[in-house]
Design a protein around this motif. Structure first.
Motif, mmCIF file in Angstrom:
data_model
loop_
_atom_site.group_PDB
_atom_site.id
_atom_site.type_symbol
_atom_site.label_atom_id
_atom_site.label_comp_id
_atom_site.label_asym_id
_atom_site.label_seq_id
_atom_site.Cartn_x
_atom_site.Cartn_y
_atom_site.Cartn_z
ATOM 1 N N PRO A 131 131.380 26.727 -0.464
ATOM 2 C CA PRO A 131 130.358 25.819 0.065
ATOM 3 C C PRO A 131 131.013 24.507 0.506
ATOM 4 N N GLU A 132 130.432 23.886 1.498
ATOM 5 C CA GLU A 132 130.946 22.603 1.965
ATOM 6 C C GLU A 132 130.640 21.525 0.933
ATOM 7 N N ILE A 133 131.607 20.670 0.667
ATOM 8 C CA ILE A 133 131.411 19.535 -0.237
ATOM 9 C C ILE A 133 131.094 18.324 0.630
ATOM 10 N N ARG A 134 129.946 17.730 0.372
ATOM 11 C CA ARG A 134 129.507 16.569 1.141
ATOM 12 C C ARG A 134 129.896 15.302 0.371
ATOM 13 N N PHE A 135 130.835 14.544 0.948
ATOM 14 C CA PHE A 135 131.378 13.356 0.298
ATOM 15 C C PHE A 135 130.664 12.089 0.741
ATOM 16 N N GLY A 136 130.541 11.178 -0.228
ATOM 17 C CA GLY A 136 130.158 9.804 0.042
ATOM 18 C C GLY A 136 131.314 8.926 -0.397
ATOM 19 N N ILE A 137 131.557 7.852 0.323
ATOM 20 C CA ILE A 137 132.620 6.906 -0.036
ATOM 21 C C ILE A 137 131.976 5.578 -0.391
ATOM 22 N N LEU A 138 132.403 5.020 -1.518
ATOM 23 C CA LEU A 138 131.905 3.703 -1.942
ATOM 24 C C LEU A 138 132.922 2.641 -1.543
ATOM 25 N N GLY A 139 132.644 1.915 -0.494
ATOM 26 C CA GLY A 139 133.503 0.812 -0.099
ATOM 27 C C GLY A 139 134.385 1.119 1.094
ATOM 28 N N CYS A 140 134.885 0.052 1.673
ATOM 29 C CA CYS A 140 135.695 0.131 2.893
ATOM 30 C C CYS A 140 137.137 -0.276 2.626
ATOM 31 N N ALA A 141 137.688 0.188 1.541
ATOM 32 C CA ALA A 141 139.058 -0.161 1.176
ATOM 33 C C ALA A 141 140.054 0.444 2.159
ATOM 34 N N GLU A 142 141.124 -0.257 2.360
ATOM 35 C CA GLU A 142 142.194 0.225 3.242
ATOM 36 C C GLU A 142 142.700 1.598 2.806
ATOM 37 N N ILE A 143 142.796 1.822 1.511
ATOM 38 C CA ILE A 143 143.330 3.085 0.993
ATOM 39 C C ILE A 143 142.428 4.280 1.322
ATOM 40 N N ALA A 144 141.167 4.021 1.626
ATOM 41 C CA ALA A 144 140.229 5.111 1.929
ATOM 42 C C ALA A 144 140.437 5.693 3.325
ATOM 43 N N ARG A 145 141.217 5.042 4.158
ATOM 44 C CA ARG A 145 141.413 5.529 5.532
ATOM 45 C C ARG A 145 142.007 6.934 5.563
ATOM 46 N N LYS A 146 143.085 7.152 4.830
ATOM 47 C CA LYS A 146 143.740 8.465 4.841
ATOM 48 C C LYS A 146 142.848 9.533 4.231
ATOM 49 N N LEU A 147 142.211 9.216 3.131
ATOM 50 C CA LEU A 147 141.371 10.216 2.483
ATOM 51 C C LEU A 147 140.163 10.571 3.346
ATOM 52 N N SER A 148 139.590 9.588 4.016
ATOM 53 C CA SER A 148 138.449 9.890 4.882
ATOM 54 C C SER A 148 138.880 10.802 6.026
ATOM 55 N N ARG A 149 140.086 10.604 6.553
ATOM 56 C CA ARG A 149 140.594 11.507 7.600
ATOM 57 C C ARG A 149 140.783 12.905 7.048
#
Length: 171
Positions: A4-22
């Motif tokens: 099943p697809e995992i639907r992610f939410g991200i808390l915050g706009c941290a620089e480190i989240a850029r790679k993981l969001s990609r």
């Protein structure tokens, strides 16, 4: 086998989240469902700057992400001092957790997070990529093979988060 697809939410706009969001958007088994920030304007700008899918829901608070019933898992790249609050709230909302490292400021805080995760039946993982990368297993196989590498006597490892920490392991 179908996952099943995992639907992610991200808390915050941290620089480190850029790679993981990609990585989330590239995964065939995950989607970037939502992003929450302390302001809607910041979430909008961050989503634009990072080419988030147009289907990503943008929220002006972290609570709105946790209240979204369509989110399965939450990535928390917030400062470590905020992890205990948001990890416990996410677990209480039945959201699986991916916490940026370090996970907590103390063992006591870590224990509180683990208790919330266990009490709510959700999964928890820290965002330490190195130890979960397939090449780590290959290195371990190579280093553990005395015919290929020789007799390993010790391993020294250093990492940097905010301070330098060294670990030594004698085999």
């Amino acid at each position: 086998m179908s996952y099943p697809e995992i639907r992610f939410g991200i808390l915050g706009c941290a620089e480190i989240a850029r790679k993981l969001s990609r990585a989330i958007t590239l995964s065939p088994h995950a989607s970037l469902h939502a992003l929450g920030s302390r302001s809607l304007e910041k979430a909008q700008q961050y989503a634009k700057d990072n080419n988030f899918p147009s289907s990503t829901i943008l929220y002006g608070s972290y609570d709105e992400v946790l209240d979204d019933p369509n989110i399965d898992a939450v990535y928390v790249p917030l400062p470590t001092s905020l992890h205990i609050k948001w990890a416990v709230l996410a677990a209480n909302k039945k959201k699986h957790l991916l916490l940026e490292k370090p996970v907590a400021l103390s063992v006591e805080e870590f224990d509180v997070i683990v208790k919330a995760v266990e009490a709510n039946g959700v999964q928890f993982m820290d965002s330490t990529m190195w130890m979960h990368h397939p090449r780590t297993n290959k290195m371990e196989e190579f280093l553990g093979n005395n015919r290929l590498f020789g007799d390993l006597k010790s391993v020294s490892y250093s990492t940097s988060i905010w301070l330098l920490t060294s670990y030594s392991l004698s085999l």
